[in-house]
Design an enzyme around this catalytic site. Sequence first.
Site, PDB file in Angstrom:
ATOM      1  N   GLN A 107      13.887   4.078  -3.751  1.00 33.31           N
ATOM      2  CA  GLN A 107      13.448   3.601  -2.444  1.00 33.31           C
ATOM      3  C   GLN A 107      13.879   2.153  -2.235  1.00 33.31           C
ATOM      4  O   GLN A 107      13.337   1.245  -2.868  1.00 33.31           O
ATOM      5  CB  GLN A 107      11.917   3.693  -2.356  1.00 33.31           C
ATOM      6  CG  GLN A 107      11.347   3.199  -1.042  1.00 33.31           C
ATOM      7  CD  GLN A 107       9.829   3.068  -1.090  1.00 33.31           C
ATOM      8  OE1 GLN A 107       9.231   2.998  -2.158  1.00 33.31           O
ATOM      9  NE2 GLN A 107       9.196   3.042   0.074  1.00 33.31           N
ATOM     10  N   GLY A 108      14.821   1.929  -1.350  1.00 31.35           N
ATOM     11  CA  GLY A 108      15.307   0.576  -1.084  1.00 31.35           C
ATOM     12  C   GLY A 108      14.708   0.017   0.196  1.00 31.35           C
ATOM     13  O   GLY A 108      15.385  -0.053   1.223  1.00 31.35           O
TER      14      GLY A 108
ATOM     15  N   SER B 216      11.791  -2.811   0.065  1.00 28.64           N
ATOM     16  CA  SER B 216      11.401  -4.217  -0.101  1.00 28.64           C
ATOM     17  C   SER B 216      12.590  -5.113  -0.415  1.00 28.64           C
ATOM     18  O   SER B 216      13.543  -4.695  -1.077  1.00 28.64           O
ATOM     19  CB  SER B 216      10.397  -4.345  -1.241  1.00 28.64           C
ATOM     20  OG  SER B 216       9.292  -3.512  -1.021  1.00 28.64           O
TER      21      SER B 216
ATOM     22  N   GLU C 289       2.016   9.983   2.831  1.00 31.43           N
ATOM     23  CA  GLU C 289       1.234   9.927   1.601  1.00 31.43           C
ATOM     24  C   GLU C 289      -0.237   9.910   2.004  1.00 31.43           C
ATOM     25  O   GLU C 289      -0.767   8.861   2.331  1.00 31.43           O
ATOM     26  CB  GLU C 289       1.555   8.614   0.898  1.00 31.43           C
ATOM     27  CG  GLU C 289       2.325   8.730  -0.389  1.00 31.43           C
ATOM     28  CD  GLU C 289       1.630   9.486  -1.472  1.00 31.43           C
ATOM     29  OE1 GLU C 289       0.500   9.125  -1.830  1.00 31.43           O
ATOM     30  OE2 GLU C 289       2.217  10.465  -1.959  1.00 31.43           O
TER      31      GLU C 289
ATOM     32  N   SER D  18      -0.200  -3.503   0.218  1.00 26.68           N
ATOM     33  CA  SER D  18      -1.216  -4.139  -0.644  1.00 26.68           C
ATOM     34  C   SER D  18      -2.616  -3.868  -0.100  1.00 26.68           C
ATOM     35  O   SER D  18      -2.791  -3.493   1.060  1.00 26.68           O
ATOM     36  CB  SER D  18      -0.974  -5.646  -0.693  1.00 26.68           C
ATOM     37  OG  SER D  18      -1.362  -6.218   0.548  1.00 26.68           O
ATOM     38  N   ASN D  19      -3.617  -4.092  -0.935  1.00 21.90           N
ATOM     39  CA  ASN D  19      -4.985  -3.839  -0.488  1.00 21.90           C
ATOM     40  C   ASN D  19      -5.398  -4.766   0.665  1.00 21.90           C
ATOM     41  O   ASN D  19      -6.215  -4.383   1.497  1.00 21.90           O
ATOM     42  CB  ASN D  19      -5.951  -3.953  -1.672  1.00 21.90           C
ATOM     43  CG  ASN D  19      -5.889  -2.700  -2.544  1.00 21.90           C
ATOM     44  OD1 ASN D  19      -4.980  -1.873  -2.397  1.00 21.90           O
ATOM     45  ND2 ASN D  19      -6.848  -2.541  -3.441  1.00 21.90           N
ATOM     46  N   GLU D  20      -4.798  -5.950   0.716  1.00 25.15           N
ATOM     47  CA  GLU D  20      -5.090  -6.827   1.862  1.00 25.15           C
ATOM     48  C   GLU D  20      -4.537  -6.207   3.142  1.00 25.15           C
ATOM     49  O   GLU D  20      -5.191  -6.197   4.186  1.00 25.15           O
ATOM     50  CB  GLU D  20      -4.461  -8.214   1.652  1.00 25.15           C
ATOM     51  CG  GLU D  20      -5.171  -9.067   0.599  1.00 25.15           C
ATOM     52  CD  GLU D  20      -4.894  -8.613  -0.829  1.00 25.15           C
ATOM     53  OE1 GLU D  20      -3.814  -8.028  -1.076  1.00 25.15           O
ATOM     54  OE2 GLU D  20      -5.754  -8.816  -1.702  1.00 25.15           O
TER      55      GLU D  20
HETATM   56  C1  LIG Z   1       5.575  -2.171  -9.759  1.00 24.20           C
HETATM   57  C2  LIG Z   1       6.084  -2.199  -8.348  1.00 24.20           C
HETATM   58  C3  LIG Z   1       6.912  -1.190  -7.896  1.00 24.20           C
HETATM   59  C4  LIG Z   1       7.448  -1.216  -6.607  1.00 24.20           C
HETATM   60  N1  LIG Z   1       8.339  -0.243  -6.228  1.00 24.20           N
HETATM   61  C5  LIG Z   1       8.983  -0.364  -5.034  1.00 24.20           C
HETATM   62  C6  LIG Z   1      10.048   0.533  -4.665  1.00 24.20           C
HETATM   63  O1  LIG Z   1      10.398   1.456  -5.407  1.00 24.20           O
HETATM   64  N2  LIG Z   1      10.684   0.337  -3.508  1.00 24.20           N
HETATM   65  C7  LIG Z   1      10.338  -0.649  -2.641  1.00 24.20           C
HETATM   66  O2  LIG Z   1      10.933  -0.759  -1.578  1.00 24.20           O
HETATM   67  N3  LIG Z   1       9.323  -1.536  -2.945  1.00 24.20           N
HETATM   68  C8  LIG Z   1       8.664  -1.413  -4.126  1.00 24.20           C
HETATM   69  N4  LIG Z   1       7.657  -2.316  -4.469  1.00 24.20           N
HETATM   70  C9  LIG Z   1       7.404  -3.448  -3.576  1.00 24.20           C
HETATM   71  C10 LIG Z   1       6.036  -3.475  -2.944  1.00 24.20           C
HETATM   72  O3  LIG Z   1       5.965  -2.582  -1.905  1.00 24.20           O
HETATM   73  C11 LIG Z   1       5.756  -4.939  -2.522  1.00 24.20           C
HETATM   74  O4  LIG Z   1       5.495  -5.662  -3.689  1.00 24.20           O
HETATM   75  C12 LIG Z   1       4.614  -5.063  -1.564  1.00 24.20           C
HETATM   76  O5  LIG Z   1       4.985  -4.597  -0.328  1.00 24.20           O
HETATM   77  C13 LIG Z   1       4.120  -6.510  -1.451  1.00 24.20           C
HETATM   78  O6  LIG Z   1       5.180  -7.361  -1.106  1.00 24.20           O
HETATM   79  P1  LIG Z   1       5.451  -8.695  -1.914  1.00 24.20           P
HETATM   80  O7  LIG Z   1       5.466  -8.373  -3.335  1.00 24.20           O
HETATM   81  O8  LIG Z   1       6.640  -9.354  -1.331  1.00 24.20           O
HETATM   82  O9  LIG Z   1       4.168  -9.593  -1.636  1.00 24.20           O
HETATM   83  P2  LIG Z   1       3.866 -10.412  -0.322  1.00 24.20           P
HETATM   84  O10 LIG Z   1       4.054  -9.580   0.865  1.00 24.20           O
HETATM   85  O11 LIG Z   1       4.565 -11.716  -0.376  1.00 24.20           O
HETATM   86  O12 LIG Z   1       2.300 -10.643  -0.497  1.00 24.20           O
HETATM   87  C14 LIG Z   1       1.745 -11.690  -1.273  1.00 24.20           C
HETATM   88  C15 LIG Z   1       0.236 -11.669  -1.036  1.00 24.20           C
HETATM   89  O13 LIG Z   1      -0.028 -11.912   0.344  1.00 24.20           O
HETATM   90  C16 LIG Z   1      -0.834 -10.879   0.886  1.00 24.20           C
HETATM   91  N5  LIG Z   1      -0.535 -10.699   2.288  1.00 24.20           N
HETATM   92  C17 LIG Z   1       0.682 -10.522   2.852  1.00 24.20           C
HETATM   93  N6  LIG Z   1       0.561 -10.376   4.175  1.00 24.20           N
HETATM   94  C18 LIG Z   1      -0.754 -10.474   4.469  1.00 24.20           C
HETATM   95  C19 LIG Z   1      -1.520 -10.421   5.665  1.00 24.20           C
HETATM   96  N7  LIG Z   1      -0.946 -10.223   6.848  1.00 24.20           N
HETATM   97  N8  LIG Z   1      -2.866 -10.536   5.580  1.00 24.20           N
HETATM   98  C20 LIG Z   1      -3.468 -10.726   4.381  1.00 24.20           C
HETATM   99  N9  LIG Z   1      -2.794 -10.807   3.226  1.00 24.20           N
HETATM  100  C21 LIG Z   1      -1.458 -10.669   3.256  1.00 24.20           C
HETATM  101  C22 LIG Z   1      -0.520  -9.679   0.032  1.00 24.20           C
HETATM  102  O14 LIG Z   1      -1.528  -8.731   0.090  1.00 24.20           O
HETATM  103  C23 LIG Z   1      -0.371 -10.303  -1.336  1.00 24.20           C
HETATM  104  O15 LIG Z   1      -1.636 -10.487  -1.894  1.00 24.20           O
HETATM  105  C24 LIG Z   1       7.109  -2.281  -5.732  1.00 24.20           C
HETATM  106  C25 LIG Z   1       6.232  -3.286  -6.190  1.00 24.20           C
HETATM  107  C26 LIG Z   1       5.726  -3.268  -7.469  1.00 24.20           C
HETATM  108  C27 LIG Z   1       4.815  -4.373  -7.923  1.00 24.20           C
END
Ligand SMILES: Cc1cc2nc3c(=O)[nH]c(=O)nc-3n(C[C@H](O)[C@H](O)[C@H](O)COP(=O)(O)OP(=O)(O)OC[C@H]3O[C@@H](n4cnc5c(N)ncnc54)[C@H](O)[C@@H]3O)c2cc1C
Lengths: 388, 398
Positions: free
Chosen positions: B126-127, B129, B244, B383-385
């Site tokens: 899945q591409g 992020s 999902e 994320s849970n947020e």
């Molecule tokens: C182990 C793992 C596997 C993954 N696999 C895939 C994959 O196969 N393909 C893929 O595409 N992605 C994948 N992901 C990516 C995942 O979907 C992202 O990590 C996720 O969307 C969060 O983005 P970020 O890490 O950039 O955090 P950020 O978006 O930068 O968030 C940082 C913090 O800010 C909070 N935040 C952000 N926006 C808000 C808001 N509006 N209000 C309140 N809080 C907020 C978040 O909840 C978090 O606590 C994977 C991630 C992990 C950790």
Amino acid sequence: MDFDLTEEQRLLRDSIDRLIDDAYGDFEKRRTYAQEPHGFSMALWRRYAELGLLGLPFAEADGGYGGGAVETMLVMEAIGRGLALEPYLATVVLGGGLVRLGGNAAQRQRILPRIADGSLRLAFAHNERQARYDLFDVATTARAEGGGFVLNGAKTVVLHGDSADLLVVGARLSGNRRDRTGIGLFLVDAGAAGVTRRAYPTQDGQRAAEITLAQVRVPADAMLGAPDAGLALIGQVTDAAIAALCAEAVGAMSALHAMTVDYLKTRKQFGVPIGSFQALQHRAADMLVALEQARSMAMYAAMMADAPDAAERHTAMAAARVQIDESARMIGQGAIQLHGGIGMTQEYRAGHYFKRLTMIGLLFGDTAHHLKTVAAAGGLSADEAAET
Amino acid sequence: MDLRFTPEEIAFRDEVRSFLRREIPADIRARLSEGRHLSKQDMVTCHRILHQRGWAVPHWPREWGGQDWSPVFHYILGEEIQRAAVPPPLAFNVSMVGPVIAQFGSEAQKRRFLPATANLDIWWCQGFSEPGSGSDLASLRTRAERDGDHYIVNGQKTWTTLAQYADWIFCLVRTNREAKKQEGISFLLFEMTSPGITVRPIVTIDGGREVNEVFFDNVRVPVENLVGQENRGWDYAKFLLGNERTGIARIGLTKERLARARQFARETPAGDGTVWDDPDFRRRLALIEVQLKALEITQMRVVAGARNREAGRPDPNSSILKIKGSELQQAATELLMEIAGPCALPAVDPDEPTNEPPIGPEWAMLTAPTYFNYRKVSIYGGSNEIQRNIIAKAFLGL
Ligand SMILES: Cc1cc2nc3c(=O)[nH]c(=O)nc-3n(C[C@H](O)[C@H](O)[C@H](O)COP(=O)(O)OP(=O)(O)OC[C@H]3O[C@@H](n4cnc5c(N)ncnc54)[C@H](O)[C@@H]3O)c2cc1C
């Protein structure tokens, strides 16, 4: 009431902070140290010695500087902040503490100056697998024979036991496995015949070993303290180690909290810094509350670490650990969550703080264990109720 | 109101249970249960056994291998797979790209991809992020520019799970930089062997190698690999993420973990007896179980209500399941580490051959890495947020 450091303590703190910042400010360096044979930097260990840190808690007559729990707290807090790998806890606080408090003059003078100058490292080989967190649960035996002793048993997760020169071994002179009497302490050369060590890294990037003792012969003067005084001494030194770990945890938590707040200010999503989201602001604020609660209890632990009443001291250490562990869990988990994916990576520092904090929570008892200790003592308000 | 399954549902559950225990290799189930590394082959093997039985893609359209099942049957299958510690069918294939192709793809794409996707002959990753686009996915910058009958793709994806195993990637790319950010995104499929793709592993805090960075340098993608219409990719992505629904809470998985927690607590010495003898411990376990039971019933309510809902529409209920389900998964891993106690400290890979005597029970040494690793479940998949934001907006109208 006074929470200020003395002028001397401030100078000490500044020099420790400089040392740790210089050595660990760049996280890449930590990786290099971890690759060294013993899993920490020998060059840095010598600098600890040059600064007088390795003899800090020992009496001047024993080649030390006469420092107390507050001085140890300053060192450990810096170690926590830098995620330092050096075996300060194992050698100075635990091993050195046992010799300082339990050793006779000859033993102290033989060992402590060499700890202070960095040429001798110790490990406390006490915990056994079945004992979990009970200090009195000792199956290892010490049998008097030919004017000395013969030791047999197995010790688990001996912190830095892989590279220590001298082991302080808890062993039973008499009684059954879970008796509170009959436990002695013995100085055992790590290279002695019958000692085998299985070395490994721990989950926080430090080192430890499983140590087995098979018919290990030691002379009579290898016994530390009076026969049977072992458990009291072990309790006292473990309490000092708990106070030290509380300080280390606070150092780690404060650094982790600071880097999380920085990240909230710089990471942008939806066109704004994520720190502008109130949900995250509140979590970061709660983490600060938890940090300050932990800091207070680390100070409490340092101030109570030398309390003469063993029961009172022990309850205080358990209380400190309950708060520290709760704060560490909250800040550790929160920091990873607020970082998002980047917090999950080995390359980034935050995860390493989280792992160290998690492992501290499993050393010398977990939260449940310490909470039980406080509860068994009737809670903390019992002593205040008695005063009024 | 009736909590019980119907006789047919019970018969189906029993059939699934005995099939999984009989047909899925026991060593693979043991590895998953213990939190050990699963090989690509392990996952392919299990996926295909399930597919042979018609259970890898039961929620797909019938003509592409789906089953005419009630939501309860789907739910039962998912739960039983988790409880038996069977690696589930690869989500990227069966829950993500498959349904998108089935719904929005051309006939040619369906014929080309769906059978191979269902049987895991193609492993998809899945591409979505990117380094700068996590929660704010729509801000993604990887761009695809038209050049004759090809797109030229440049940019970077990250956190790409198991990209090292993948044959193909489904990718969100920007095809219009002028439009509103959601309206310039397209859904592209391409082969991971295409010239110009570089995959770099990211090591996670538990030492695992499940995620990667994926770089695109002038990757040429035939136009026929565009799914649906250009610039409509965001809609397809929302469909995919909203798909999902159940299973997201992973209740079966947590149940399996708690069952192991009971067993290990009984085996782990503490005091004069074992960890299990400690009423404080049992109280903590009970508290998790109570919350899990509540979530299970919540999930069943969602499942039962699903009959009346349109497929593919995002459902705020899934946010409730995601938040509480991830918290309970994490609580279970934490409880296991607590049982392990000091035996959780050694960082020794039990799969590494050695002649040295064992340090402690093998399961214990895997508890800390699993606890570390499971911090991810409250971060990924929205994320849970972000889930709380969805509840506040979609449910509460705040
Ligand atoms: C182990 C793992 C596997 C993954 N696999 C895939 C994959 O196969 N393909 C893929 O595409 N992605 C994948 N992901 C990516 C995942 O979907 C992202 O990590 C996720 O969307 C969060 O983005 P970020 O890490 O950039 O955090 P950020 O978006 O930068 O968030 C940082 C913090 O800010 C909070 N935040 C952000 N926006 C808000 C808001 N509006 N209000 C309140 N809080 C907020 C978040 O909840 C978090 O606590 C994977 C991630 C992990 C950790």
